[in-house]
Enzyme design. Structure first.
Site, PDB file in Angstrom:
ATOM      1  N   TYR D  92       0.899  -1.297  -0.003  1.00 41.84           N
ATOM      2  CA  TYR D  92      -0.200  -0.039  -0.369  1.00 41.84           C
ATOM      3  C   TYR D  92       0.538   1.046  -0.008  1.00 41.84           C
ATOM      4  CZ  TYR D  92      -4.187   2.918   1.334  1.00 41.84           C
ATOM      5  OH  TYR D  92      -4.712   4.136   1.145  1.00 41.84           O
ATOM      6  N   SER D 188       1.156  -7.516   1.806  1.00 42.50           N
ATOM      7  CA  SER D 188       0.556  -6.659   2.484  1.00 42.50           C
ATOM      8  C   SER D 188      -0.549  -6.733   1.033  1.00 42.50           C
ATOM      9  CB  SER D 188       1.995  -5.301   2.864  1.00 42.50           C
ATOM     10  OG  SER D 188       0.910  -4.286   3.902  1.00 42.50           O
ATOM     11  N   GLN D 189      -0.645  -5.632   0.778  1.00 40.77           N
ATOM     12  CA  GLN D 189      -1.556  -5.333   0.024  1.00 40.77           C
ATOM     13  C   GLN D 189      -1.529  -6.190  -1.422  1.00 40.77           C
ATOM     14  OE1 GLN D 189      -2.941  -1.061  -2.323  1.00 40.77           O
ATOM     15  NE2 GLN D 189      -1.724  -2.162  -2.818  1.00 40.77           N
ATOM     16  N   ASP D 274       1.296  -8.685  14.678  1.00 38.42           N
ATOM     17  CA  ASP D 274       1.099  -7.751  13.303  1.00 38.42           C
ATOM     18  C   ASP D 274       0.023  -6.904  13.159  1.00 38.42           C
ATOM     19  OD1 ASP D 274       0.585  -6.364  10.484  1.00 38.42           O
ATOM     20  OD2 ASP D 274       0.636  -8.788   9.690  1.00 38.42           O
ATOM     21  N   HIS D 303       3.648  -6.535  11.262  1.00 41.31           N
ATOM     22  CA  HIS D 303       4.070  -6.447   9.209  1.00 41.31           C
ATOM     23  C   HIS D 303       4.698  -6.983   8.578  1.00 41.31           C
ATOM     24  CE1 HIS D 303       0.665  -5.922   6.720  1.00 41.31           C
ATOM     25  NE2 HIS D 303       1.296  -5.185   6.134  1.00 41.31           N
TER      26      HIS D 303
END
Lengths: 324, 324, 324, 324, 324, 324
Positions: D92, D188-189, D274, D303
């Site tokens: 992101y 992640s994203q 996370d 994360h």
């Protein structure tokens, strides 16, 4: 907190104009005279702390308005003759604590009186003395800095400084205290009170003011976000139309004005990374101080100042000014 | 702030035991009776705000101990007949503000009385009413939550809740107010006061309590670090020997006890991510509320609650309970 | 937030060189001309808010690119003749809110138009107007400050400022609005938009700009970490090779250039502890402002500025410039 | 960040109901069909990075709506035959970065395609692909999570996921890429996109999803304050009346629904501390994943997940699923 | 910090399995035997503190590996007969401080030995004792928690606990100390060391452990982000492949294993809002403690625990276990 | 982080006096001579990373005191002739990482040696090299900045800088490395080490120092609160009597003194919003640098500096100074 204020060279020369009202002396003369209509009524009750080397007494005396104020008197258990006395005041939010907390000065051979702080004592060290406030003052923000700030007559520190002057009177009535040899002391708010007493009581033997609070209010509110000075700025952020009124009140309580009237030898402490009591406010007071003076500079400390390194320096100072 | 408390299903069933002292009713009966020895002495002075659609009056009345309390009464400029009145109380730290700040209820056709908060008004909205505190109470921490907390008699909220009950009496004396149709209202501390009045005044037409503060104190101090509940926990972190004493005092002021005595229709608001007034404390009050009731749940809000979405819901509620 | 910028004496003299592109006027002339190829198409639909003293209309008009823009028009319910109108713009992240939120100006007897903000309205006050962005612009960081910042043609504020100019045109079409007596207003981003309109619309009656945002971008990004200016700095911390490109774009939107072109009487507000819109950026704009002007200084406030204290001052200003 | 979610034992069993709309498959079939009316139009231009061991190409292809999307294709400089290809998506706020940044997969002997992220690339790694948004969508909060969230048709991730599906099509057109051996990847994203593609493209060789974002939105917004999930919660804290509308939109983009449709072998990563992509949201996806799967658990990580420890595990996985 | 752990009722029953290696006793027997190949070599040099009621000695003795360790011995100035001795250890980051800092126990009539902490003493109270580390251990994160954590043999606390056992031996050599009446004491890390000594030295008269650190390491790293436990979690967030190795090392140093071997009467303190040494880790130790025991619970305190309220309770305990 | 230091114009002229001890050269001559009594004993063991384009070797050599130090040597898999070598050092808290992490320089056609950092490697990138500390040094605060700071002989960076000088010697022994063409490099602490080596090794081909740490210590501790410089200030806040001692030690390790002795062409990077390594400390070093030099300025970056934008600039520099 890195350096946040003038350089040390600039600080040593920093002597700003003092915000002194014309009737400053009159205000305090009348305030103390009004207080003196109440007898000091000091009492000293022994407390059993379980400690063997020191003797502790629970002190009560009549402060501002004759209202009851507490304190602890600690002295060597075996003391007989008159003892010089250190009269100490508390940092912001704290009270006199418990009876066994203060041992240094008595272990050094002195009497030590720690005055409770009216209303405070819920924040970091317990207290028991209420603040019977002045009637008719307006609203305040959380804390004590803006209580009754609507006028010098109703301001909280009028009551507290009067208590402190009378604390000196109270200990002078103790049979084992040498009334001629009183040293006031304190750190932060306690240092500010110590300086206020130094400007109001003419015959002290010495004055200790560590990282003193309550000096040069307006500059303080402009250069730091640290509490408790911030209480004033936060109050004015809401009460936007009272800026001049508030500083008119504070001028009667600004330590730089007391410093300019003091005569006893003084020991200041300043910490160059102190964002609670910024160094320029401390040096403003020191540079205006009218008596003999010395200052200890801690270059890498914040408001904790000299910490445990301070006590030996204070002991040396006290011995010098007391000659014992 | 993610979800911090029970799930919504659990909240709807959450009805903990109330910390109610045996003499709760006696305490308040006596407190209000003592206050009633002072005439209410309400005065209403027109204020020029420059606004054309509403008429604003500066209200003064005698609150706790007969001490002066202020407020604003705002109503449609052209009103003639008796108007139902919304009596509102302020959130923590705020006062009644300036005369032009509150326009919604008057624009909806009602009289609106906003009571000033003694001592507060330095924090986010100005105020002018002092807190003439009870003599002899002990120390407190910054703020109002621990003022006089040493006993129910000296506690700050005894004075403030009494002011609030008398505010209802005061507006009932206004020539344009319909004394039969009073709705109390407020958010946060204001919601807590609204509920206290609902438990003490038997003939209200309605009660609004948005994200109310002052409900189920002990749990609140255990599950959130949010101020102002935190003032209590912080005080007890210093005054370690007073835990039971403090909660014994607070039991006389806990909103769950007032809720259990109320009879007027109530509209509550709760926000599920509120860490200032956690949802379980709000539902504890709601589930104990003894009158007709409804609650609006905001799942993704913190203490701001419904914000501007709330006014239309409140207006609908007020119209329903007032029949107008 | 302590003082973070120049001293007040320095601020009053601070008049830095403006970053003005040669074709600044041409750019805006062409932009507005292109917009004017779309009819303004204003519509005003009554809304039932339940309020009795004011009448609220849901406004729609064609903004930049003919795209739909919303707003609320609020006026006294009984108004008949032509009313002066306050055209207000929103702070960053907010939209026009709900229909009942804005009552002050109508209560003072004026029409009040609050324009929605394209794309915004998810942050603190709701909105409904989409931002139909320019095709082909590059990436941005979270927020609106860097949307389309690759060129003046694609930059977000080109669209928003054009909407604002056309909002003035729209309200002038309203049957009850006095087209000769328009005052633009706003705080923060709203103040920046108000100034942009003041530089683009030659016949305003007055301009209000509270703690205006969007003034002297480069200095702002260098002296504060406060958002939303920080969005630009954060974008440049990633897109390191675009520093000059970005400031070349921003020069077409810098409030100091609009201020230098304005002619209507202006009322500015500045807060000396504002780290969102630092005082030197506000004074840079004020000192370049070409029309009659006055500025209110709040010494102890941050970006909240004058808060509720501002409305009476604004009302006084509006009455003076409108003669009513 | 200490453990913030279910215990590892609970996580392994956590398989909540999926929020799947009835027309989920129809929505995506139609979305991709509409996109396929635009030719893929992939171009591959060599870039001089100064590196000798790898060859880098600047990729352009037509994504959602035929809009231009960029990427880097990196491969061993000496490659001749068809190469398996890792198609990676960004976290992101980031874009494809600079041409020399990604060397691992090419050094391991594969082709590596890193797709740029429309609109993003201003936050931590640069990008160049604009987001030509859907007309008519409403306001959003800062960031991408709420862009066009008013409906599935206008939502930002509809455009981005479509780009991603077409990225696979684009690389398959490259002369040196083995179209039969495509592995999607991302963290992640990027992991969320990788899973979305896994649910939409039936013939992938493998899927890598590190600490994937965009899984089980509603729970995520309820158990963490971490951004970017927090963007949704913050939007709903303002747009209080859109809670159901927002989650109705998000159901078309929830990774758990894509996972339930995937068939390629998958390698997940989860970190137990996370708070950006909480472990229960990752396990919800993993436990619903319909193909062969394995998961690496990092007990003391947030994360950042496995960091550099992950690449060898991914290389081992890729070799296994590709047989090379 | 609100309640962060089990409820008090659960804590009183919390007795988790101990992570005890089979050769725990052998490890410590061999460690202490190796240390005992070095003579204790205690020296006691008088220090001039300027204090009159107490006598202070600068202590040096041979600790782990025969390496020099310092401490202060403070006693009543007039003491003649053998004195019971309180052997105290420091909190994390601190050393023995200055010679005049510790006066309580001597004022109560006891000898008081405060051991310096190898390597520490730069953080909050000064120290002078170096840590001559074990050769060949691997990297660590900032702080002491991961020094040499690669094996029990090289771990920092092996050296420190051995110093502490030998500190007891050292004071027993002092001519005025009553070797039969030794009480170990300390808060936080000092409490953890006090418990370790209690498990390794069979003939203590009493053990004081205030909010002890170094108990139940793994749970601590899972439920709190507070330092110094966090040092372990942060190290494992980088050194992801060493989780089992690290906890295998720590098992030799976990206070719960020492508690299970102790026999002297113990006084614990626990604070229910302590996020540095969470209450479940303290109760795990307390509930496993094998000797007579009592625990003081502070419900509203964090890691500061009982503060000044503790000393009187400790004095009462010491008098009881010493019979004097 | 807004601008926190001198303006760019001032920075370009900033050339403060260097804190150089008289025996600086003698100290380092003797230190390196003592180290040279230990053979360098470099070994290079191939590692299987699964990568095909590069060849990685696990390096061991004898550093300070002959103690073992590790590193990775990465080079093109097909390299035959002598390769220029980039010798890189790590940022604070990090080690050499895993074998596959560093690919850029080898992909550009060079040998690349990344030296592990003694004791570090637990903070953000793993390491394996222990710090066998000097006996007899005193206490330190968490971290490495104050380890052995009691004297130049015992200070941690004496050991680390010596390792670094010997790392250059070690790679020169590698059969495929061109000993005449060595460039040192690193960012932050790595940049500081690179500069130290530049001042101690006379025949380097180039020096890269990105946002270098360890330059002009005293000013750094006075103008920033950023770690790791803050470790020194925090140590001195406790050890108040060691200010002069500490800076006397640091003078032997201050990068400005090494810069003044260097002769190889240098490439510096500075970021104007860097509060970890403030720009004036970097420019102080740059302006004293005695060899040919250039500096890249990033105006909107903090300590991340140029990030991925830096590598192409470094590659261009390396090609220029190596002629290849």
């Amino acid at each position: 907190m890195a350096l946040i204020d003038l350089s040390l060279d600039e600080l040593r020369e920093y002597r700003p104009q003092r915000p002194e009202p014309e009737d400053f002396d009159q205000f305090w003369t009348e305030t103390l005279a009004a207080a003196n209509t109440h007898p000091i009524a000091a009492s000293f009750e022994p407390v059993d702390t379980g400690l063997r080397l020191v003797h502790v007494e629970d002190v009560n005396f009549a402060g501002y308005g004759g209202q009851p104020v507490k304190g602890w008197l600690v002295r060597p258990a075996q003391a007989e003759g008159p003892l010089p006395c250190i009269v100490e005041f508390c940092g912001y939010g704290g009270g006199r604590g418990l009876a066994h907390e203060q041992l240094f000065w008595a272990n050094a051979g002195y009497a030590h009186f720690l005055m409770d702080t009216r209303g405070q004592g819920g924040g970091w060290r317990v207290g028991e003395t209420p603040d019977d406030g002045a009637d008719g003052a307006g609203p305040s923000i959380n804390g004590y800095m803006t209580r009754g700030i609507q006028s010098p007559e109703t301001y909280y520190y009028r009551r507290l400084f009067t208590d402190a002057v009378r604390a000196v009177q109270a200990v002078r009535e103790h049979p084992l205290v040498d009334a001629e040899r009183i040293v006031t002391a304190g750190g932060s708010q306690g240092g500010g009170i110590s300086l206020a007493v130094a400007g109001l009581v003419p015959d002290l033997a010495g004055v200790i003011a560590d990282v003193p609070f309550l000096q040069l209010f307006r500059r303080a509110t402009e250069i730091t976000d640290g509490y408790p000075y911030k209480e004033i700025a936060a109050f004015l952020a809401t009460q936007r139309d009272r800026v001049e009124q508030v500083f008119a009140t504070l001028a009667y309580f600004d330590g730089v004005n007391f410093a300019a009237r003091a005569n006893a030898p003084a020991l200041y402490t300043v910490a160059l990374m102190d964002d609670i009591c910024p160094p320029s406010t401390v040096f403003a007071s020191y540079n205006h101080y009218a008596g003999p003076k010395q200052i200890t500079v801690y270059p890498y400390n914040g408001h904790e100042g000299g910490g445990a390194f301070n006590a030996p320096k204070q002991l040396e100072f006290v011995r010098k000014v007391l000659g014992v």
